[in-house]
Structure formats: structure tokens, C-alpha cells
Design an enzyme around this catalytic site. Structure first.
Site, PDB file in Angstrom:
ATOM      1  N   HIS A  78       0.829  -1.211   0.000  1.00 23.26           N
ATOM      2  CA  HIS A  78       0.000   0.000   0.000  1.00 23.26           C
ATOM      3  C   HIS A  78       0.864   1.262   0.000  1.00 23.26           C
ATOM      4  O   HIS A  78       0.643   2.181  -0.801  1.00 23.26           O
ATOM      5  CB  HIS A  78      -0.916  -0.008   1.225  1.00 23.26           C
ATOM      6  CG  HIS A  78      -1.696   1.251   1.409  1.00 23.26           C
ATOM      7  ND1 HIS A  78      -2.945   1.460   0.860  1.00 23.26           N
ATOM      8  CD2 HIS A  78      -1.394   2.402   2.080  1.00 23.26           C
ATOM      9  CE1 HIS A  78      -3.381   2.660   1.189  1.00 23.26           C
ATOM     10  NE2 HIS A  78      -2.456   3.253   1.933  1.00 23.26           N
ATOM     11  N   GLU A  79       1.864   1.314   0.884  1.00 22.04           N
ATOM     12  CA  GLU A  79       2.690   2.521   0.992  1.00 22.04           C
ATOM     13  C   GLU A  79       3.557   2.708  -0.249  1.00 22.04           C
ATOM     14  O   GLU A  79       3.719   3.833  -0.745  1.00 22.04           O
ATOM     15  CB  GLU A  79       3.562   2.447   2.250  1.00 22.04           C
ATOM     16  CG  GLU A  79       2.778   2.416   3.559  1.00 22.04           C
ATOM     17  CD  GLU A  79       1.838   3.591   3.739  1.00 22.04           C
ATOM     18  OE1 GLU A  79       2.120   4.671   3.182  1.00 22.04           O
ATOM     19  OE2 GLU A  79       0.819   3.443   4.422  1.00 22.04           O
ATOM     20  N   HIS A 124       1.645   4.276  -3.137  1.00 25.01           N
ATOM     21  CA  HIS A 124       1.535   5.736  -3.113  1.00 25.01           C
ATOM     22  C   HIS A 124       2.690   6.374  -3.894  1.00 25.01           C
ATOM     23  O   HIS A 124       2.493   7.345  -4.639  1.00 25.01           O
ATOM     24  CB  HIS A 124       1.561   6.251  -1.674  1.00 25.01           C
ATOM     25  CG  HIS A 124       0.243   6.179  -0.964  1.00 25.01           C
ATOM     26  ND1 HIS A 124      -0.905   6.769  -1.449  1.00 25.01           N
ATOM     27  CD2 HIS A 124      -0.098   5.599   0.218  1.00 25.01           C
ATOM     28  CE1 HIS A 124      -1.908   6.556  -0.611  1.00 25.01           C
ATOM     29  NE2 HIS A 124      -1.450   5.844   0.415  1.00 25.01           N
ATOM     30  N   GLU A 153      -6.154   6.770  -1.482  1.00 23.69           N
ATOM     31  CA  GLU A 153      -6.127   5.603  -0.595  1.00 23.69           C
ATOM     32  C   GLU A 153      -6.710   4.369  -1.287  1.00 23.69           C
ATOM     33  O   GLU A 153      -6.150   3.280  -1.201  1.00 23.69           O
ATOM     34  CB  GLU A 153      -6.898   5.906   0.691  1.00 23.69           C
ATOM     35  CG  GLU A 153      -6.201   6.898   1.607  1.00 23.69           C
ATOM     36  CD  GLU A 153      -4.839   6.426   2.054  1.00 23.69           C
ATOM     37  OE1 GLU A 153      -4.718   5.261   2.483  1.00 23.69           O
ATOM     38  OE2 GLU A 153      -3.885   7.202   1.961  1.00 23.69           O
TER      39      GLU A 153
END
Length: 295
Positions: free
Chosen positions: A165-166, A169, A228
Site C-alpha cells: 500500500h505505501e 503511493h 487511498e
């Protein structure tokens, strides 16, 4: 919510005072529409970049070089002030899982004709002594996990959920997009303030309160939630390509929901989607992610 209260207080005061004040407020409303059109035009003109995998158009006003320089400076300053974890076992787990997902990202970029993007990443993976439940990845691939998130990740698949997820980004260049959106709004607001420079301080206050709230709720927060969702989607793909079971994402975010229980911030005023909506969207993306996992 505080700005909204100030706006309505001032607005009601002037509507009750005289018709001239009402005309001023209507004029400000017209100016807001013009400003919105200007910002929309800038967005259309600037939408020349697309997010890998999702294909969504995005506004990127800054060069990768500018963003990377700013990111590296922030990272170095943060690491000078934050002690590394003494937990050697979990530190090595973070580094190992991070390398695997980074390799998966680079493979994905190669497979999709984006090999030139690979050189923009200089991967580092750190575990730091922070009790907060958090982790982040800066542009350029500098990943930091807080010790406080490990009880929720619980296992390697859980760490991979957060890691994917990070990193997503950074791959999707969300930092650049976010900064670009804020820059457009700030320039637009500055132009409006110049146009209103001859008006009374009360009129300028009305404008600043209303446009500030409108930009934050109408543009910046929704885009943050969109980021997100997008990072969740990309993260599932990256962790699956690295050999980690994407089904763990639902379990991880369910545990996060329990941790966040009692939070009273309404979703429309939050930069993150509600846990329930996030999990529901994740379940929709799982079949696609599982195709990568089975390979």
C-alpha cells in the site's frame, strides 16, 4: 467544521444587515464559480500523466527531480531525529519483504513499458522506534515502518499489505499530485484575494472562509480518499506479485477497523475512506490480485 461555522455566522450577520451585503455575498459566489472554472481548466490542461495500472489521469505540476529532492531532504531529516528499532528480527523482516515487493514493482514496470521509472527509485526499508500505528513510503522508495503497527500486521502477509500500500503511493506519484492540487488552489485563492483587495476586511474574511472550506472538502479530501483506494488496489497487485497472499488485506484492515473504533470524524471530512467502504472495495479487487498470486 470550525471554518463552516465562521462562514455562516458572518454570512447571516450581513444578510440581516442590509441588501448591499447580500449583493456582495452573491458577487463572491459568482467569483467562486469563475475560480472553479479556472481551476478546472488548469486541471484539464495539466492532465497529461496517468497512474500505472489504473490508468487514471492526474495533475503533476512538478518534475520528478523536484519531488525526489524534497523527499530525500525530508527523509534524511526524519531519520536523524528518529531512532532505529533495536528489534533485529523484525527489522530484517521489514527489509526482506520490502525488497521482494520492490522487485515485484520493478518487474511490473518493465512488463508495462515503464522501465525508465525504475531508476527513480533508490529503495530503503527501515523500522523505527515509534509507538504510533503508522508506516510511509516517500517518493523515491524510502519506506519507514513504525514498531507500533507490527501488532496489527501480525505476520509477513500483514506486513506485505502495508508495504504494498505505501509503496503504491510512491509508484502512483500521489505526493506530486497532492502538492499540485494544493498549488493550484493556493494560486487561485491568491488571485481572488488580489481582486478583493479593495473590499473590507469582513468581505475578505467571508471569501477566505468559504473558499477554504470548499477547496478542502470539495477537492483535497476526496482526492486523498481516491489516493487511498488506488493505493489499496495497486498494493494488492504488488504484494501478490511478490508472493504474498492478498486475502490477508481484508483481515489486516478488519483489525485496523477495531483499532480505529470510536473515531468520530465523518468520512466527508477525513482524508481516508471509512474502514467498511475500504474493505468492501478491497474485496472487489481481490479476484484481480489473485490472478497475479496464482502465477
Amino acid at each position: 467544521m470550525q471554518k463552516l461555522g465562521v462562514y455562516y455566522k458572518i454570512k447571516n450577520k450581513y444578510i440581516c444587515k442590509n441588501n448591499e451585503s447580500l449583493k456582495i455575498l452573491l458577487k463572491i459566489g459568482f467569483m467562486k464559480k469563475i475560480l472553479f472554472c479556472i481551476i478546472s481548466l488548469l486541471i484539464i490542461v495539466s492532465s497529461c500523466s496517468k497512474v500505472p495500472l489504473t490508468g487514471r489521469k492526474q495533475i503533476l505540476l512538478f518534475s520528478d527531480k523536484e519531488i525526489m529532492a524534497l523527499s530525500l531532504e525530508n527523509y534524511n531529516n526524519y531519520m536523524k531525529e528518529t531512532p532505529l528499532s533495536n528489534d533485529k528480527v523484525n527489522t530484517e523482516r521489514i527489509k526482506t519483504i520490502g525488497r521482494k515487493i520492490a522487485n515485484a514493482v520493478e518487474l511490473y514496470l518493465k512488463q508495462n513499458g515503464l522501465s525508465s521509472e525504475i531508476k527513480k527509485f533508490s529503495w530503503e526499508f527501515q523500522l523505527v522506534q515509534e509507538k504510533s500505528v503508522n508506516a510511509f513510503c516517500l517518493p523515491g522508495g524510502k519506506v519507514v515502518f513504525y514498531e507500533g503497527i507490527l501488532p496489527i500486521t501480525k505476520n509477513d502477509n500483514g506486513i506485505a499489505v502495508v508495504m504494498g500500500h505505501e509503496i503504491a503511493h510512491a509508484v502512483a506519484k500521489h505526493s506530486n499530485e497532492r502538492l499540485s492540487q494544493q498549488t493550484i488552489i493556493q494560486y487561485g485563492n491568491a488571485a481572488a484575494n488580489i481582486a478583493l483587495s479593495g473590499k473590507s476586511s469582513e468581505v475578505q474574511q467571508i471569501w477566505n472562509a468559504s473558499i477554504g472550506l470548499g477547496a478542502n472538502v470539495g477537492v483535497l479530501l476526496p482526492y486523498s480518499r481516491k489516493h487511498e483506494y488506488e493505493a489499496d488496489h495497486l498494493g494488492l497487485i504488488f504484494m501478490a506479485m511478490a508472493g504474498y497472499d492478498p486475502n490477508e488485506a481484508v483481515a489486516f484492515w478488519t483489525r485496523m477497523a477495531q483499532t480505529n473504533k470510536g473515531s468520530s470524524t465523518p468520512e466527508f471530512l477525513s482524508t481516508h475512506p471509512s474502514d467498511g467502504k475500504r474493505i468492501a472495495e478491497m474485496k472487489k479487487n481481490l479476484p484481480e490480485a489473485m490472478k497475479y498470486y496464482k502465477k
